[in-house]
Design a protein around this motif. Structure first.
Motif, mmCIF file in Angstrom:
data_model
loop_
_atom_site.group_PDB
_atom_site.id
_atom_site.type_symbol
_atom_site.label_atom_id
_atom_site.label_comp_id
_atom_site.label_asym_id
_atom_site.label_seq_id
_atom_site.Cartn_x
_atom_site.Cartn_y
_atom_site.Cartn_z
ATOM 1 N N ILE A 1 0.845 -1.200 0.000
ATOM 2 C CA ILE A 1 0.000 0.000 0.000
ATOM 3 C C ILE A 1 0.883 1.253 0.000
ATOM 4 O O ILE A 1 1.841 1.351 0.783
ATOM 5 N N HIS A 2 0.510 2.184 -0.872
ATOM 6 C CA HIS A 2 1.220 3.465 -0.993
ATOM 7 C C HIS A 2 0.220 4.623 -0.931
ATOM 8 O O HIS A 2 -0.953 4.452 -1.247
ATOM 9 N N ASN A 3 0.728 5.800 -0.590
ATOM 10 C CA ASN A 3 0.051 7.054 -0.926
ATOM 11 C C ASN A 3 0.891 7.705 -2.016
ATOM 12 O O ASN A 3 2.122 7.554 -2.026
ATOM 13 N N THR A 4 0.216 8.442 -2.909
ATOM 14 C CA THR A 4 0.946 8.976 -4.064
ATOM 15 C C THR A 4 1.922 10.088 -3.715
ATOM 16 O O THR A 4 2.849 10.355 -4.482
ATOM 17 N N GLN B 1 2.886 -2.133 4.199
ATOM 18 C CA GLN B 1 3.178 -0.763 3.767
ATOM 19 C C GLN B 1 4.421 -0.765 2.878
ATOM 20 O O GLN B 1 5.305 -1.615 3.053
ATOM 21 N N HIS B 2 4.515 0.216 2.012
ATOM 22 C CA HIS B 2 5.747 0.421 1.239
ATOM 23 C C HIS B 2 6.934 0.475 2.216
ATOM 24 O O HIS B 2 8.006 -0.069 1.947
ATOM 25 N N ASN B 3 6.714 1.105 3.351
ATOM 26 C CA ASN B 3 7.743 1.209 4.383
ATOM 27 C C ASN B 3 8.378 -0.136 4.740
ATOM 28 O O ASN B 3 9.572 -0.224 5.044
ATOM 29 N N ASP C 1 8.887 6.572 4.164
ATOM 30 C CA ASP C 1 7.683 7.010 4.886
ATOM 31 C C ASP C 1 6.486 6.968 3.932
ATOM 32 O O ASP C 1 6.019 7.993 3.452
ATOM 33 N N CYS C 2 6.017 5.793 3.640
ATOM 34 C CA CYS C 2 4.930 5.579 2.693
ATOM 35 C C CYS C 2 4.198 4.307 3.102
ATOM 36 O O CYS C 2 4.861 3.325 3.417
ATOM 37 N N PRO C 3 2.876 4.288 3.098
ATOM 38 C CA PRO C 3 1.927 5.344 2.736
ATOM 39 C C PRO C 3 1.860 6.444 3.800
ATOM 40 O O PRO C 3 1.401 6.218 4.905
HETATM 41 ZN ZN ZN Z 1 5.149 4.236 -1.793
#
Ligand code: ZN
Length: 250
Positions: free
Chosen positions: A28-31, A132-134, A140-142
């Protein structure tokens, strides 16, 4: 589920190198793109244009109104920051949650939770492998979810679980029906993958998806039944056996 649009990145581009992916994780990411208009469709368009030249990509972009599929589930995307052979890049499906200001972040995140549940179901992925991408690179994503926006990561996972349980026990919803053009269904995943590879060699774009006990080889998914039938007819003319099936609540 909200509308799913397919806007595939060009094949053999930097964004879509086409390594086979057997999804074992969902990332999961935030853009981190807060520009006006930077919604799901805009992210799809980007990877069909200038973005295709860069080795940065994702399978899905989701906003408050729709889901855009950019890379097929059966090919890798470059999103995890853990290298060319990293498990994040090579074993996970990427979902980008949009942050454009006119998109309601809560609804966008809810849509991503529902999509995550759907993909867990399709690929037999456990909730423990929704990360998380993290997790892959320390980034620091999402970033919004990590800050508790619109809710905590734990709440996100709880929502995924609720959608997953709903998906597995309830009838398809009355909206979100998709017509898929299938060429084959197999009990054995390897057989499905081999058949898919055979069709790919003929230049036919296919992907394998899991449906209950079966692995189906699909060539496309359409909102409009007529378009699905027209596409099926085209493949039949090429000597490929196809049939159109209806899939609810994709
Ligand atoms: Zn990401």
């Amino acid at each position: 589920m909200v509308e799913l649009k397919e806007m595939l990145a060009p094949k053999h581009s930097a964004a879509r190198t086409g390594y086979t992916l057997l999804p074992r994780y969902i990332t999961i990411h935030n853009t981190a793109n807060t520009g006006k208009g930077a919604g799901a469709v805009s992210h799809g368009k980007y990877l069909s244009g200038a973005g295709a030249k860069k080795a940065v990509s994702y399978h899905y972009a989701v906003d408050d109104g729709c889901i855009v599929r950019i890379i097929p589930d059966s090919e890798n995307a470059w999103h995890a920051g853990d290298g060319a052979n990293g498990r994040g890049n090579r074993q996970s499906l990427a979902i980008e949650i949009c942050e454009n200001p006119e998109s309601d972040l809560r609804r966008a995140t809810d849509n991503a939770a529902e999509l995550t549940a759907r993909l867990m179901h399709d690929w037999n992925i456990p909730l423990a492998n929704v990360v998380q991408h993290n997790h892959w690179s320390g980034k620091d994503c999402p970033r919004r979810l990590r800050r508790g926006e619109p809710y905590s990561w734990d709440t996100f996972l709880a929502k995924v679980r609720a959608f997953y349980d709903g998906t597995s026990s309830s009838a398809p919803a009355d909206s979100g029906i998709l017509y898929t053009v299938q060429t084959g269904a197999f009990r054995d995943r390897t057989k499905a993958e081999n058949y898919a590879a055979q069709l790919k060699r003929k230049g036919i774009d296919v992907f394998v998806t899991r449906r209950g006990e079966l692995y189906t080889v699909q060539t496309g998914a359409f909102q409009d039944k007529k378009n699905a039938e027209a596409y099926a007819a085209k493949l039949k003319a090429k000597g490929v056996n196809t049939y159109v099936t209806q899939k609810g609540n994709v």
